[in-house]
Design an enzyme around this catalytic site. Structure first.
Site, short mmCIF file in Angstrom:
data_model
loop_
_atom_site.label_atom_id
_atom_site.label_comp_id
_atom_site.label_asym_id
_atom_site.label_seq_id
_atom_site.Cartn_x
_atom_site.Cartn_y
_atom_site.Cartn_z
N CYS B 176 -9.46 58.10 13.40
CA CYS B 176 -10.56 58.72 14.15
C CYS B 176 -10.70 58.18 15.56
O CYS B 176 -11.57 58.62 16.31
CB CYS B 176 -11.86 58.54 13.37
SG CYS B 176 -11.69 59.20 11.70
N HIS B 316 -19.93 56.95 18.57
CA HIS B 316 -19.06 57.50 17.52
C HIS B 316 -19.96 58.28 16.56
O HIS B 316 -19.63 59.39 16.19
CB HIS B 316 -18.31 56.37 16.83
CG HIS B 316 -17.25 56.84 15.89
ND1 HIS B 316 -16.26 57.73 16.27
CD2 HIS B 316 -17.01 56.55 14.57
CE1 HIS B 316 -15.46 57.97 15.22
NE2 HIS B 316 -15.89 57.27 14.20
N GLU B 327 -22.32 50.61 13.89
CA GLU B 327 -22.23 50.88 15.32
C GLU B 327 -23.50 50.41 16.04
O GLU B 327 -23.44 49.84 17.13
CB GLU B 327 -22.00 52.38 15.57
CG GLU B 327 -21.72 52.69 17.05
CD GLU B 327 -21.32 54.14 17.30
OE1 GLU B 327 -21.44 54.97 16.37
OE2 GLU B 327 -20.89 54.43 18.43
N LYS B 348 -21.39 64.53 17.53
CA LYS B 348 -21.02 64.95 16.17
C LYS B 348 -22.18 65.59 15.43
O LYS B 348 -21.97 66.28 14.43
CB LYS B 348 -20.49 63.75 15.37
CG LYS B 348 -19.14 63.23 15.89
CD LYS B 348 -18.57 62.15 15.00
CE LYS B 348 -17.25 61.59 15.52
NZ LYS B 348 -17.42 60.69 16.69
N HIS B 353 -17.24 65.95 12.94
CA HIS B 353 -16.25 64.92 13.27
C HIS B 353 -14.88 65.58 13.43
O HIS B 353 -14.26 65.97 12.44
CB HIS B 353 -16.22 63.87 12.16
CG HIS B 353 -15.45 62.62 12.54
ND1 HIS B 353 -14.59 62.56 13.62
CD2 HIS B 353 -15.42 61.39 11.96
CE1 HIS B 353 -14.06 61.36 13.69
NE2 HIS B 353 -14.55 60.62 12.71
N PHE B 412 -10.65 54.72 10.11
CA PHE B 412 -10.01 54.12 8.94
C PHE B 412 -8.80 53.32 9.39
O PHE B 412 -8.13 53.67 10.35
CB PHE B 412 -9.52 55.20 7.98
CG PHE B 412 -10.58 55.84 7.14
CD1 PHE B 412 -11.89 55.42 7.20
CD2 PHE B 412 -10.26 56.87 6.28
CE1 PHE B 412 -12.87 56.00 6.41
CE2 PHE B 412 -11.23 57.47 5.48
CZ PHE B 412 -12.53 57.04 5.55
#
Lengths: 402, 426
Positions: B176, B316, B327, B348, B353, B412
């Site tokens: 991501c 994010h 975050e 988002k 996403h 990830f």
């Protein structure tokens, strides 16, 4: 000592092929008097010969069983080989150095679950509502951990977890070109002072029907038996024999290597990659341009060619190299280790660095290759992608007088 | 004479062209209008049946006319369109003549292709032999289109040919964070002096039943299907996962010197990039946020800016319970007491996403925020998480001039990347 602080030097080598695990068996074959014997698995995936994974004890580099279970062989092999490279560089247990270390991994994708895929296509043959079937079966049959074992960037992710390499983590994709770009990018970052030390490499697991399918889609496999790399036209099929390979390098600036007293195998003097149409001599012209930096010292050069075996392309590469670098000794290492896509270029660099460091008179790997009268002080590594992309690196031996 | 070098004497990197596509539409203008109006692009999935699935919504891009309906064609088509837009804005035509850095999803063969192979292969002779049969079918009749569609290098190959980029293109995946990594590679190449310009592209058109189910099995997706546009609710108490989506973005990067020399319009400066890998877990971030903190700090340091100079953060902000908490913790550690005064919004909440594309899509919106003097909102902020004390620009856009923006991307595999962008003049 020659060279400048920002020279890019190879200080760690991790290597696994069908010939064995680690530096020892590979240095032995590079310094032997006669051509090594290729190791083949002919039955398991017949009619496709493959160079198999050698006997390997994963726990030597992946001590936790839990970590091993989170991966399949493709990721395990990459993590294992990265560990060998770190160990060889003397950085394995240096948490501070690993915490600052950059990493670029050239990756394909991980293993499909053959059982689940088989279950689904067999059931689909009996049903018309295939999309509905997919939802049912994928929801109930897919293992969440296998998704992570399939993800391209999780080879790097697992290297971070197992070996604590965390300065940065980047994964490049795109078959052979990924391996070329990975080394090329690491090289330019170190030269520009953007990195002091970088772990770079990749792995390929050949004993995978899902991977063989990719190559069979263009009929590129050699069938039934092994033939020397430059003689594959004599056999059945398209010329490629895949090989299980792990190849990682620790690259450093000379200053960084010197400051910590690291052993230097060789310097990467130049590296380049390109792509484009291959017809009408275009591929030859690109190769000619890419090997240009090696032209002056051709007679003191050993070429480690990563030719895939694809008949026409490999013959053209051989002819182009012989024309561009007359007097250089050609060694097609894919005949010995097989073709390993993303890992092919890093493997060539690993072998070339070992040969230079050992002062090896590398035996011919193939009847079509001439013997070397003496050890070379330069090595050229090539990889020509089975479908696209070409890369060349020029390596220099370290000065031998101490 | 203005400065064209940064605090470390490196060439400043200008953005001279941008293109974007999301579920909100094609092109920067349409996207920006929707984004600043608080409109969501999330909808019920129509691409494949969703009966029996726990998540039935996504931010797919369904308005493109594709020659074949598959993830490779979709990812390529989106990348092509955003690149055409970006090059037009940059005023560049003909061969691009600089390197290409492409963030692309690792795409496997479609299930339809496996079914087609099974249909023309022989029957099963032993358990688990599907691939033996596929291979036998391929020996009878090879299928170069299958090969090309399964090669990870195929999208960058087509882009290279289409736009005349130079050298070997880089195709990358940092999960991501991929879009941000593509930009970082472009910035590095220009700083190395290897090129005056770089084409950085990120695309992801890979939503399929399998990709959706894989993320669902990791409990990563929102299951609040109704209404779809309310599902993505970053930083709220009832956030329950991200909404999978598609999109693409292209940024034309040039050394400021080269851009000024050709009279290009400067849209912003890519001032700094930071990264740091996490070794904690394959899918979870270190609970202390250490790597994310190090990433943000590295980006600020690379940019030569202090914490106090950041005027807006493009988070994010995935809307997963864990990311938003982590975050927030990381931002708190870096910005301290001043954090509540810094507007932080999550695109988002509206576009979902976009995975591989997210870092670049959100970089485009970050630059546009400075260009237009408007901060897009975080929509669906109806039930704030009391543990996350942020000014998320709740629900409605805000007009404000900012000159330095931070954009975060975490993924990830311990992937973390942050970008710092500044307004022109640098």
């Amino acid at each position: 000592m020659t060279g400048t602080d920002r020279d890019v030097v190879i200080t760690g080598i991790g290597i696994v092929t069908s010939q064995g695990v680690g530096i020892a068996p590979h240095e032995a074959l590079l310094t032997a008097d006669t051509a090594p014997t290729p190791v083949l698995e002919l039955e398991k995936l017949a009619p496709y010969p493959v160079h198999p994974l050698p006997a390997i004890d994963w726990s030597q580099q992946i001590p936790k069983r839990g970590d091993q279970r989170q991966m399949e062989n493709w990721q395990r092999l990459g993590v294992f080989t990265a560990g060998l490279a770190l160990e060889d560089a003397g950085l394995k247990d240096d948490a501070e150095a690993c915490g600052r270390m950059d990493m670029i991994v050239a990756a394909g994708g991980g293993e499909r679950d053959i059982k689940v895929d088989s279950l689904i296509v067999d059931e689909a043959l009996k049903r018309n509502d295939r999309e509905q079937l997919l939802n049912e079966k994928l929801t109930t049959e897919l293992r969440p951990t296998l998704f992570l074992a399939q993800l391209s960037n999780l080879m790097a992710g697992n290297i971070s977890i197992v070996h604590k390499v965390t300065g940065s983590s980047r994964t490049f994709m795109g078959e052979e070109a990924a391996g070329i770009s990975a080394v090329e990018t690491a090289f330019h970052r170190i030269r520009a002072g953007q990195s002091t030390h970088t772990l770079v490499g990749g792995a390929f697991a050949a004993e995978r029907a899902d991977m063989l399918l990719l190559v069979e889609a263009i009929g590129a496999h050699s069938l039934h038996r092994w033939l020397p790399l430059w003689s594959r036209a004599e056999g059945e099929g398209g010329g490629m024999i895949m090989g299980t390979v792990g190849a990682f390098l620790v690259l450093e600036s000379r200053a960084h290597a010197r400051d910590r007293g690291a052993k230097i195998y060789a310097t990467i003097a130049d590296i380049g990659g390109d792509r484009g149409a291959r017809d009408e001599g275009r591929m030859e012209r690109r190769l000619e341009r890419l090997v240009e930096p090696a032209r002056d010292r051709a007679s003191d050069t050993v070429i480690f060619s990563g030719a895939s075996g694809v008949i026409d392309i490999s013959q053209r590469e051989k002819a182009a190299l012989e024309a561009a670098l007359p007097g250089a000794a050609l060694r097609g290492y894919g005949g010995l280790a097989g073709h390993s896509l993303e890992a092919q270029f890093p493997l060539g660099l690993a072998l070339a660095a070992l040969a230079l460091e050992a002062g090896a008179r590398v035996p011919s790997f193939d009847p079509a290759e001439a013997a070397m009268a003496k050890a070379a002080s330069h090595a050229v590594v090539t990889t020509v992608g089975h479908q696209r992309g070409e890369g060349v690196a020029l390596l220099l031996a370290e000065s031998r007088e101490v | 004479m203005r400065a064209t070098r940064d605090h470390l004497g490196r060439p400043l990197v200008a953005v001279t062209g941008m293109g974007v596509m999301t579920s909100l539409g094609q092109g920067l203008d349409d996207n920006w209008r929707a984004l600043t109006s608080g409109i969501s692009g999330i909808h019920a999935i129509s691409r494949f049946p969703t009966d029996g699935l726990s998540t039935r919504i996504a931010g797919t891009v369904d308005f493109l006319d594709l020659p074949v309906q598959n993830a490779v064609e979709r990812s390529y088509a989106m990348a092509q369109e955003t690149t055409i837009e970006a090059l037009a804005q940059a005023g560049l035509s003909g061969d691009f003549n600089g390197p290409l850095f492409l963030a692309a999803p690792p795409i496997e063969p479609e299930w339809s292709a496996r079914f087609a192979l099974a249909d023309r292969a022989g029957p099963s002779e032993k358990p688990d032999d599907a691939y033996d049969r596929f291979l036998a079918a391929m020996r009878v009749r090879p299928d170069p289109a299958f090969h090309e569609a399964a090669l990870f290098g195929s999208v960058s190959e087509r882009l290279s040919d289409r736009f005349g980029t130079r050298g070997l293109p880089v195709t990358l995946s940092t999960a991501c964070a991929s879009g941000a990594t593509a930009i970082q590679l472009g910035v590095e190449a220009i700083r190395q002096g290897r090129t005056d310009r770089a084409l950085t592209v990120a695309t992801d058109g890979s939503v399929s039943a399998e990709s959706l189910i894989r993320f669902a099995l990791l409990s990563a997706l929102s299951t609040q299907n109704d209404p779809p546009q309310r599902a993505s609710k970053p930083f709220t108490r009832d956030r329950d996962g991200f909404v999978i989506a598609e999109g693409a973005a292209t940024l034309v990067l040039e050394s400021l010197d080269a851009a000024l020399a050709r009279g290009a319009r400067i849209l912003g400066i890519l001032k700094g990039c930071g990264e740091k890998a996490d070794l904690f877990h394959r899918t979870r971030s270190s609970p202390d946020g250490g790597p994310a903190i190090a990433t943000i700090r590295a980006a600020l340091e690379d940019a030569g800016l202090g914490e106090s100079e950041i005027g807006y953060i493009n988070a994010h902000g995935t809307s997963t319970p864990e990311n938003d908490k982590m975050e927030y913790g990381a931002m708190s550690a870096v910005f301290g007491d001043r954090l509540p005064q810094i507007p932080v919004s999550s695109n988002k909440s509206m576009i979902g996403h976009t995975l591989t594309a997210a870092g670049a899509v959100e970089a485009v919106f970050s630059l546009q925020t400075m260009q237009k003097g408007t901060m897009p909102p975080t929509i669906n902020y109806l039930n704030p998480d009391p543990a996350i004390m942020l000014d998320v620009v709740p629900n409605v856009k805000r007009d404000a001039q900012v000159t330095a923006v931070l954009s975060n991307s975490f993924g990830f595999g311990g992937q973390n990347a942050s970008l710092v962008m500044t307004a022109e003049p640098a």
